[in-house]
Write a protein that holds these residues in place. Structure first.
Motif, PDB file in Angstrom:
ATOM      1  N   ILE A  84       0.838  -1.209   0.000  1.00  0.00           N
ATOM      2  CA  ILE A  84       0.000   0.000   0.000  1.00  0.00           C
ATOM      3  C   ILE A  84       0.867   1.250   0.000  1.00  0.00           C
ATOM      4  N   ASP A  85       1.929   1.255   0.805  1.00  0.00           N
ATOM      5  CA  ASP A  85       2.829   2.409   0.837  1.00  0.00           C
ATOM      6  C   ASP A  85       3.522   2.603  -0.509  1.00  0.00           C
ATOM      7  N   ARG A  86       3.858   1.521  -1.169  1.00  0.00           N
ATOM      8  CA  ARG A  86       4.483   1.630  -2.493  1.00  0.00           C
ATOM      9  C   ARG A  86       3.524   2.279  -3.493  1.00  0.00           C
ATOM     10  N   LEU A  87       2.282   1.857  -3.475  1.00  0.00           N
ATOM     11  CA  LEU A  87       1.312   2.424  -4.407  1.00  0.00           C
ATOM     12  C   LEU A  87       1.061   3.904  -4.120  1.00  0.00           C
ATOM     13  N   ALA A  88       1.216   4.300  -2.863  1.00  0.00           N
ATOM     14  CA  ALA A  88       1.033   5.708  -2.499  1.00  0.00           C
ATOM     15  C   ALA A  88       2.251   6.559  -2.834  1.00  0.00           C
ATOM     16  N   HIS A  89       3.356   5.924  -3.236  1.00  0.00           N
ATOM     17  CA  HIS A  89       4.585   6.668  -3.508  1.00  0.00           C
ATOM     18  C   HIS A  89       5.136   6.378  -4.899  1.00  0.00           C
ATOM     19  N   ILE A  90       4.250   6.212  -5.844  1.00  0.00           N
ATOM     20  CA  ILE A  90       4.698   6.048  -7.226  1.00  0.00           C
ATOM     21  C   ILE A  90       5.296   7.375  -7.696  1.00  0.00           C
ATOM     22  N   GLY A  91       6.510   7.314  -8.164  1.00  0.00           N
ATOM     23  CA  GLY A  91       7.169   8.504  -8.682  1.00  0.00           C
ATOM     24  C   GLY A  91       7.869   9.355  -7.640  1.00  0.00           C
ATOM     25  N   ARG A  92       7.683   9.055  -6.361  1.00  0.00           N
ATOM     26  CA  ARG A  92       8.313   9.860  -5.321  1.00  0.00           C
ATOM     27  C   ARG A  92       8.432   9.052  -4.043  1.00  0.00           C
ATOM     28  N   LEU A  93       9.646   8.747  -3.644  1.00  0.00           N
ATOM     29  CA  LEU A  93       9.873   7.969  -2.436  1.00  0.00           C
ATOM     30  C   LEU A  93       9.695   8.846  -1.194  1.00  0.00           C
ATOM     31  N   PRO A  94       9.481   8.226  -0.020  1.00  0.00           N
ATOM     32  CA  PRO A  94       9.447   9.000   1.227  1.00  0.00           C
ATOM     33  C   PRO A  94      10.773   9.731   1.443  1.00  0.00           C
ATOM     34  N   PRO A  95      10.787  10.755   2.295  1.00  0.00           N
ATOM     35  CA  PRO A  95      12.024  11.519   2.519  1.00  0.00           C
ATOM     36  C   PRO A  95      13.190  10.678   3.029  1.00  0.00           C
ATOM     37  N   PHE A  96      12.916   9.730   3.939  1.00  0.00           N
ATOM     38  CA  PHE A  96      13.962   8.855   4.463  1.00  0.00           C
ATOM     39  C   PHE A  96      13.812   7.467   3.846  1.00  0.00           C
ATOM     40  N   VAL A  97      14.878   6.934   3.270  1.00  0.00           N
ATOM     41  CA  VAL A  97      14.883   5.566   2.739  1.00  0.00           C
ATOM     42  C   VAL A  97      15.986   4.810   3.479  1.00  0.00           C
ATOM     43  N   HIS A  98      15.559   3.836   4.294  1.00  0.00           N
ATOM     44  CA  HIS A  98      16.463   3.143   5.208  1.00  0.00           C
ATOM     45  C   HIS A  98      16.700   1.713   4.744  1.00  0.00           C
ATOM     46  N   ALA A  99      17.950   1.379   4.499  1.00  0.00           N
ATOM     47  CA  ALA A  99      18.325   0.003   4.136  1.00  0.00           C
ATOM     48  C   ALA A  99      18.441  -0.816   5.408  1.00  0.00           C
ATOM     49  N   GLN A 100      17.306  -1.015   6.064  1.00  0.00           N
ATOM     50  CA  GLN A 100      17.269  -1.743   7.330  1.00  0.00           C
ATOM     51  C   GLN A 100      17.446  -3.235   7.060  1.00  0.00           C
ATOM     52  N   GLY A 101      18.151  -3.909   7.941  1.00  0.00           N
ATOM     53  CA  GLY A 101      18.351  -5.348   7.757  1.00  0.00           C
ATOM     54  C   GLY A 101      19.435  -5.629   6.728  1.00  0.00           C
ATOM     55  N   PRO A 102      19.278  -6.674   5.909  1.00  0.00           N
ATOM     56  CA  PRO A 102      20.280  -7.007   4.883  1.00  0.00           C
ATOM     57  C   PRO A 102      20.520  -5.828   3.944  1.00  0.00           C
ATOM     58  N   LYS A 103      21.782  -5.626   3.566  1.00  0.00           N
ATOM     59  CA  LYS A 103      22.157  -4.448   2.788  1.00  0.00           C
ATOM     60  C   LYS A 103      22.249  -4.761   1.290  1.00  0.00           C
ATOM     61  N   PRO A 104      21.647  -3.930   0.442  1.00  0.00           N
ATOM     62  CA  PRO A 104      21.661  -4.206  -0.999  1.00  0.00           C
ATOM     63  C   PRO A 104      23.025  -4.062  -1.643  1.00  0.00           C
ATOM     64  N   TRP A 105      23.974  -3.376  -0.990  1.00  0.00           N
ATOM     65  CA  TRP A 105      25.292  -3.208  -1.604  1.00  0.00           C
ATOM     66  C   TRP A 105      26.234  -4.361  -1.312  1.00  0.00           C
ATOM     67  N   ARG A 106      25.842  -5.269  -0.443  1.00  0.00           N
ATOM     68  CA  ARG A 106      26.711  -6.402  -0.144  1.00  0.00           C
ATOM     69  C   ARG A 106      26.600  -7.436  -1.255  1.00  0.00           C
ATOM     70  N   GLU A 107      27.745  -7.865  -1.742  1.00  0.00           N
ATOM     71  CA  GLU A 107      27.762  -8.767  -2.894  1.00  0.00           C
ATOM     72  C   GLU A 107      27.640 -10.221  -2.447  1.00  0.00           C
ATOM     73  N   ASP A 108      26.474 -10.580  -1.975  1.00  0.00           N
ATOM     74  CA  ASP A 108      26.231 -11.976  -1.637  1.00  0.00           C
ATOM     75  C   ASP A 108      26.110 -12.796  -2.913  1.00  0.00           C
ATOM     76  N   ARG A 109      26.511 -14.053  -2.816  1.00  0.00           N
ATOM     77  CA  ARG A 109      26.519 -14.893  -4.017  1.00  0.00           C
ATOM     78  C   ARG A 109      25.115 -15.092  -4.561  1.00  0.00           C
ATOM     79  N   HIS A 110      24.168 -15.319  -3.666  1.00  0.00           N
ATOM     80  CA  HIS A 110      22.775 -15.514  -4.092  1.00  0.00           C
ATOM     81  C   HIS A 110      21.939 -14.403  -3.456  1.00  0.00           C
ATOM     82  N   LYS A 111      21.988 -13.233  -4.060  1.00  0.00           N
ATOM     83  CA  LYS A 111      21.290 -12.083  -3.496  1.00  0.00           C
ATOM     84  C   LYS A 111      19.791 -12.215  -3.734  1.00  0.00           C
ATOM     85  N   GLU A 112      19.014 -11.939  -2.686  1.00  0.00           N
ATOM     86  CA  GLU A 112      17.558 -11.966  -2.803  1.00  0.00           C
ATOM     87  C   GLU A 112      17.104 -10.915  -3.815  1.00  0.00           C
TER      88      GLU A 112
END
Length: 282
Positions: A183-211
């Motif tokens: 629901i939050d994604r649909l409410a923010h099409i074209g514009r993300l919230p002011p704070f975007v937090h990479a909470q938990g697993p980090k997208p910049w980590r080069e895991d072999r099998h990244k989710e």
């Protein structure tokens, strides 16, 4: 640091605080800045990207108000009372939405709280718990924010008004695929919230099998605007994606909210299904 130095409205300060590091440095650093005479200080975790001005997120708070971030929705109700009791504090109020210290705004009125918070983060019992795997720590000793919520739940600091950023509106807690929910994604099409937090697993980590949800994380999209400031190796996580992630990117029209919508729906449906299943006593 090179990028920050080029910003006209930024002053870089460096400081060391004994052997403390990571999240445990927060109260010490906040106290240091407030005692230098600043009227208010906002802590922002280093795994947060700000996408637009944040002044509206804190509009009108008085000096007595403590601003924090909310936990991701599935971490709500984990028990502020349990955290207080772990420290021998009798809880007098609860925080059903949880308290996340990825964003904390404090003023000089909060110095007694910050001093006490810092003292508890050096308690031998807390330091011992930090040596354990996260899953084995008791609630009140899991991390810095659990200590803070224990204090805020008790009688000594019950007079402090605590206001939380709005989950999904002020801050996207990108914790697993559905931390930033459908629901939050649909409410923010074209514009993300002011704070975007990479909470938990980090997208910049080069895991072999990244989710796949990490390949489509809103944090990744927010980081793309800074790609030119990164060296070749540092920017690799912004370049390579699996065929499935590329397909979802195009299906979502390249939008940061829509690209990960399907994984968010699937993850949320699985959570709801698990919660709805009756528990069988053994």
């Amino acid at each position: 640091m090179d990028w920050v130095r080029r910003q006209p409205n930024v002053v870089i300060e460096t400081a060391a605080f004994d052997d403390r590091g990571g999240w445990n440095v927060k109260p010490s650093l906040l106290v240091r800045l407030l005692e230098q005479g600043l009227p208010a200080v906002i802590w922002i975790d280093s795994d947060i990207i700000i996408t637009r001005p944040i002044s509206g997120c804190f509009s009108g708070p008085g000096a007595h108000v403590l601003n924090v971030a909310p936990e991701a929705f599935f971490a709500h109700g984990l028990g502020s009372a349990a955290r207080a009791r772990d420290w021998g504090i009798q809880p007098v109020r609860a925080f059903p939405l949880g308290v996340n210290t990825s964003v904390v705004r404090v003023t000089r009125e909060h110095l007694p709280l910050l001093h006490r918070w810092g003292e508890m983060l050096t308690d031998p019992a807390y330091l011992s718990a930090q040596q354990m795997p996260f899953s084995r720590r008791s609630p009140g000793f899991a991390g810095d924010q659990d200590v803070l919520v224990a204090l805020l739940s008790g009688p000594d600091f019950a007079d402090i008004e605590v206001r939380s950023l709005r989950l999904g509106r002020d801050i996207a807690q990108c914790f697993f695929a559905d931390g930033f929910g459908p629901i939050d994604r649909l409410a923010h099409i074209g514009r993300l919230p002011p704070f975007v937090h990479a909470q938990g697993p980090k997208p910049w980590r080069e895991d072999r099998h990244k989710e796949i949800y990490l390949e489509l994380s809103p944090y990744r999209y927010a980081a793309m605007r800074y790609r030119e400031h990164l060296s070749g190796d540092e920017a690799q996580w912004l370049v390579g994606r699996s065929p499935a992630a590329v397909a979802l990117h195009w299906i979502g029209l390249g939008d940061a909210s829509l690209a990960g919508l399907l994984p968010a729906i699937v993850k949320r449906a699985r959570r709801m299904y698990r919660r709805s299943r009756p528990k069988v006593a053994q």
